[in-house]
Design a protein around this motif. Structure first.
Motif, PDB file in Angstrom:
ATOM      1  N   ARG A  47      13.764  -5.963 -11.487  1.00 35.57           N
ATOM      2  CA  ARG A  47      12.831  -7.094 -11.548  1.00 35.57           C
ATOM      3  C   ARG A  47      12.128  -7.370 -10.217  1.00 35.57           C
ATOM      4  O   ARG A  47      11.232  -8.192 -10.152  1.00 35.57           O
ATOM      5  CB  ARG A  47      13.576  -8.364 -11.974  1.00 35.57           C
ATOM      6  CG  ARG A  47      14.116  -8.272 -13.396  1.00 35.57           C
ATOM      7  CD  ARG A  47      14.862  -9.519 -13.752  1.00 35.57           C
ATOM      8  NE  ARG A  47      16.050  -9.628 -12.918  1.00 35.57           N
ATOM      9  CZ  ARG A  47      16.773 -10.717 -12.777  1.00 35.57           C
ATOM     10  NH1 ARG A  47      16.419 -11.816 -13.372  1.00 35.57           N
ATOM     11  NH2 ARG A  47      17.835 -10.732 -12.005  1.00 35.57           N
ATOM     12  N   ILE A  48      12.541  -6.694  -9.144  1.00 37.54           N
ATOM     13  CA  ILE A  48      11.953  -6.932  -7.822  1.00 37.54           C
ATOM     14  C   ILE A  48      10.562  -6.310  -7.754  1.00 37.54           C
ATOM     15  O   ILE A  48      10.385  -5.119  -8.016  1.00 37.54           O
ATOM     16  CB  ILE A  48      12.841  -6.344  -6.696  1.00 37.54           C
ATOM     17  CG1 ILE A  48      14.268  -6.876  -6.761  1.00 37.54           C
ATOM     18  CG2 ILE A  48      12.214  -6.585  -5.327  1.00 37.54           C
ATOM     19  CD1 ILE A  48      14.433  -8.305  -6.359  1.00 37.54           C
ATOM     20  N   VAL A  49       9.595  -7.147  -7.402  1.00 38.38           N
ATOM     21  CA  VAL A  49       8.210  -6.688  -7.235  1.00 38.38           C
ATOM     22  C   VAL A  49       7.814  -6.962  -5.787  1.00 38.38           C
ATOM     23  O   VAL A  49       8.015  -8.057  -5.273  1.00 38.38           O
ATOM     24  CB  VAL A  49       7.264  -7.424  -8.210  1.00 38.38           C
ATOM     25  CG1 VAL A  49       5.841  -6.964  -8.008  1.00 38.38           C
ATOM     26  CG2 VAL A  49       7.687  -7.169  -9.649  1.00 38.38           C
ATOM     27  N   VAL A  50       7.286  -5.944  -5.130  1.00 38.77           N
ATOM     28  CA  VAL A  50       6.935  -6.026  -3.706  1.00 38.77           C
ATOM     29  C   VAL A  50       5.418  -6.137  -3.566  1.00 38.77           C
ATOM     30  O   VAL A  50       4.670  -5.430  -4.243  1.00 38.77           O
ATOM     31  CB  VAL A  50       7.443  -4.767  -2.960  1.00 38.77           C
ATOM     32  CG1 VAL A  50       7.101  -4.828  -1.484  1.00 38.77           C
ATOM     33  CG2 VAL A  50       8.934  -4.591  -3.165  1.00 38.77           C
ATOM     34  N   ASP A  51       4.974  -7.020  -2.662  1.00 35.70           N
ATOM     35  CA  ASP A  51       3.549  -7.128  -2.351  1.00 35.70           C
ATOM     36  C   ASP A  51       3.230  -5.992  -1.374  1.00 35.70           C
ATOM     37  O   ASP A  51       3.366  -6.132  -0.162  1.00 35.70           O
ATOM     38  CB  ASP A  51       3.238  -8.502  -1.736  1.00 35.70           C
ATOM     39  CG  ASP A  51       1.757  -8.670  -1.447  1.00 35.70           C
ATOM     40  OD1 ASP A  51       0.952  -7.904  -2.011  1.00 35.70           O
ATOM     41  OD2 ASP A  51       1.412  -9.567  -0.648  1.00 35.70           O
ATOM     42  N   ALA A  59       0.932  -5.827  -6.307  1.00 34.58           N
ATOM     43  CA  ALA A  59       2.288  -6.111  -6.778  1.00 34.58           C
ATOM     44  C   ALA A  59       2.864  -4.814  -7.355  1.00 34.58           C
ATOM     45  O   ALA A  59       2.426  -4.334  -8.394  1.00 34.58           O
ATOM     46  CB  ALA A  59       2.267  -7.204  -7.835  1.00 34.58           C
ATOM     47  N   THR A  60       3.831  -4.242  -6.638  1.00 42.73           N
ATOM     48  CA  THR A  60       4.402  -2.947  -7.011  1.00 42.73           C
ATOM     49  C   THR A  60       5.891  -3.090  -7.293  1.00 42.73           C
ATOM     50  O   THR A  60       6.630  -3.626  -6.462  1.00 42.73           O
ATOM     51  CB  THR A  60       4.204  -1.930  -5.855  1.00 42.73           C
ATOM     52  OG1 THR A  60       2.839  -1.948  -5.452  1.00 42.73           O
ATOM     53  CG2 THR A  60       4.605  -0.538  -6.266  1.00 42.73           C
ATOM     54  N   PRO A  61       6.373  -2.613  -8.454  1.00 43.70           N
ATOM     55  CA  PRO A  61       7.814  -2.653  -8.717  1.00 43.70           C
ATOM     56  C   PRO A  61       8.564  -1.813  -7.673  1.00 43.70           C
ATOM     57  O   PRO A  61       8.119  -0.723  -7.319  1.00 43.70           O
ATOM     58  CB  PRO A  61       7.945  -2.032 -10.107  1.00 43.70           C
ATOM     59  CG  PRO A  61       6.587  -2.178 -10.727  1.00 43.70           C
ATOM     60  CD  PRO A  61       5.619  -2.100  -9.586  1.00 43.70           C
ATOM     61  N   LEU A  62       9.676  -2.337  -7.205  1.00 40.22           N
ATOM     62  CA  LEU A  62      10.464  -1.661  -6.169  1.00 40.22           C
ATOM     63  C   LEU A  62      10.861  -0.253  -6.595  1.00 40.22           C
ATOM     64  O   LEU A  62      10.812   0.682  -5.792  1.00 40.22           O
ATOM     65  CB  LEU A  62      11.713  -2.489  -5.834  1.00 40.22           C
ATOM     66  CG  LEU A  62      12.684  -1.887  -4.841  1.00 40.22           C
ATOM     67  CD1 LEU A  62      12.007  -1.578  -3.511  1.00 40.22           C
ATOM     68  CD2 LEU A  62      13.858  -2.821  -4.610  1.00 40.22           C
ATOM     69  N   LYS A  63      11.209  -0.078  -7.867  1.00 42.68           N
ATOM     70  CA  LYS A  63      11.674   1.246  -8.312  1.00 42.68           C
ATOM     71  C   LYS A  63      10.584   2.314  -8.237  1.00 42.68           C
ATOM     72  O   LYS A  63      10.874   3.494  -8.304  1.00 42.68           O
ATOM     73  CB  LYS A  63      12.282   1.169  -9.710  1.00 42.68           C
ATOM     74  CG  LYS A  63      11.363   0.703 -10.793  1.00 42.68           C
ATOM     75  CD  LYS A  63      12.115   0.594 -12.102  1.00 42.68           C
ATOM     76  CE  LYS A  63      11.209   0.070 -13.196  1.00 42.68           C
ATOM     77  NZ  LYS A  63      11.912  -0.066 -14.440  1.00 42.68           N
ATOM     78  N   GLN A  64       9.312   1.883  -8.060  1.00 46.77           N
ATOM     79  CA  GLN A  64       8.221   2.850  -7.909  1.00 46.77           C
ATOM     80  C   GLN A  64       7.947   3.184  -6.446  1.00 46.77           C
ATOM     81  O   GLN A  64       7.085   3.994  -6.146  1.00 46.77           O
ATOM     82  CB  GLN A  64       6.946   2.303  -8.541  1.00 46.77           C
ATOM     83  CG  GLN A  64       6.991   2.201 -10.042  1.00 46.77           C
ATOM     84  CD  GLN A  64       5.710   1.646 -10.619  1.00 46.77           C
ATOM     85  OE1 GLN A  64       4.727   1.443  -9.914  1.00 46.77           O
ATOM     86  NE2 GLN A  64       5.731   1.387 -11.915  1.00 46.77           N
ATOM     87  N   MET A  65       8.696   2.551  -5.539  1.00 45.53           N
ATOM     88  CA  MET A  65       8.433   2.739  -4.107  1.00 45.53           C
ATOM     89  C   MET A  65       9.445   3.655  -3.414  1.00 45.53           C
ATOM     90  O   MET A  65       9.273   3.973  -2.252  1.00 45.53           O
ATOM     91  CB  MET A  65       8.415   1.381  -3.404  1.00 45.53           C
ATOM     92  CG  MET A  65       7.286   0.486  -3.888  1.00 45.53           C
ATOM     93  SD  MET A  65       7.303  -1.110  -3.093  1.00 45.53           S
ATOM     94  CE  MET A  65       6.914  -0.662  -1.405  1.00 45.53           C
TER      95      MET A  65
END
Length: 185
Positions: A39-43, A48-54
């Protein structure tokens, strides 16, 4: 004729159960599970990018999560997003890797989490009952419009009730497993 109504209701109930199951996976139960970060979304530079995509999220130990980002410059952004979240964890980093230590759950927090599990289960069951009610209304309408016989109506309603009971039993099973996992010390 009524089979389409029952199949539609079954699909909706399955989706409700799957949604509840996913929701329970993101609930923290005292052990490190990479899915709690879903559920963590990073600016990330205005997006707004989901953490799991980073980056990659791993659990090398039962009480530790590690996050290795593809862009090390984003570490402060990720740390800020985790601190803002409702997880109650403080990230630490060594310049390459972010470490999250999952704290031990106290008794009060365990009881709160079991209430969340029960509330979610009840919401899922209510949604399933609403689906059943809608399907029953459709079956009654088919009977009223003389598209099915009274025997077909009874058979369809029985089938629908049995399916609903089975799905609700599944939700109760998921809830019981999650409660047991939460109450484990």
């Amino acid at each position: 004729m009524y089979h389409a109504v029952i199949d539609g209701a079954k699909v909706k109930m399955e989706k409700t159960k799957e949604f509840y199951q996913k929701d329970m996976l993101s609930l923290r139960a005292g052990r490190a599970n990479p899915q709690i970060l879903d559920r963590i979304v990073v600016d990330y530079y205005g997006t707004a990018t989901p953490l799991k995509q980073m980056g990659n999220i791993n659990s090398p130990e039962p009480r530790l999560l590690t996050i290795s980002l593809w862009d090390p410059k984003a570490i402060p952004l990720v740390e800020k997003a985790i601190q803002k979240s409702d997880l109650g964890m403080n990230p630490s980093n060594d310049g390459k890797l972010i470490r999250l230590v999952v704290p031990e759950l106290n008794e009060e927090r365990r009881k709160e989490l079991t209430k969340v599990v029960r509330k979610g289960a009840e919401e899922a069951k209510v949604a399933m009952r609403n689906t059943r009610r809608d399907a029953m209304d459709q079956i009654k309408k088919l009977k009223k419009d003389s598209q099915i016989t009274e025997d077909d109506q009874r058979k369809a309603e029985d089938e629908l009730q049995k399916m609903t009971d089975a799905q609700i039993k599944e939700v109760d099973k998921i809830a019981a497993e999650k409660e047991k996992e939460i109450m484990e010390v």
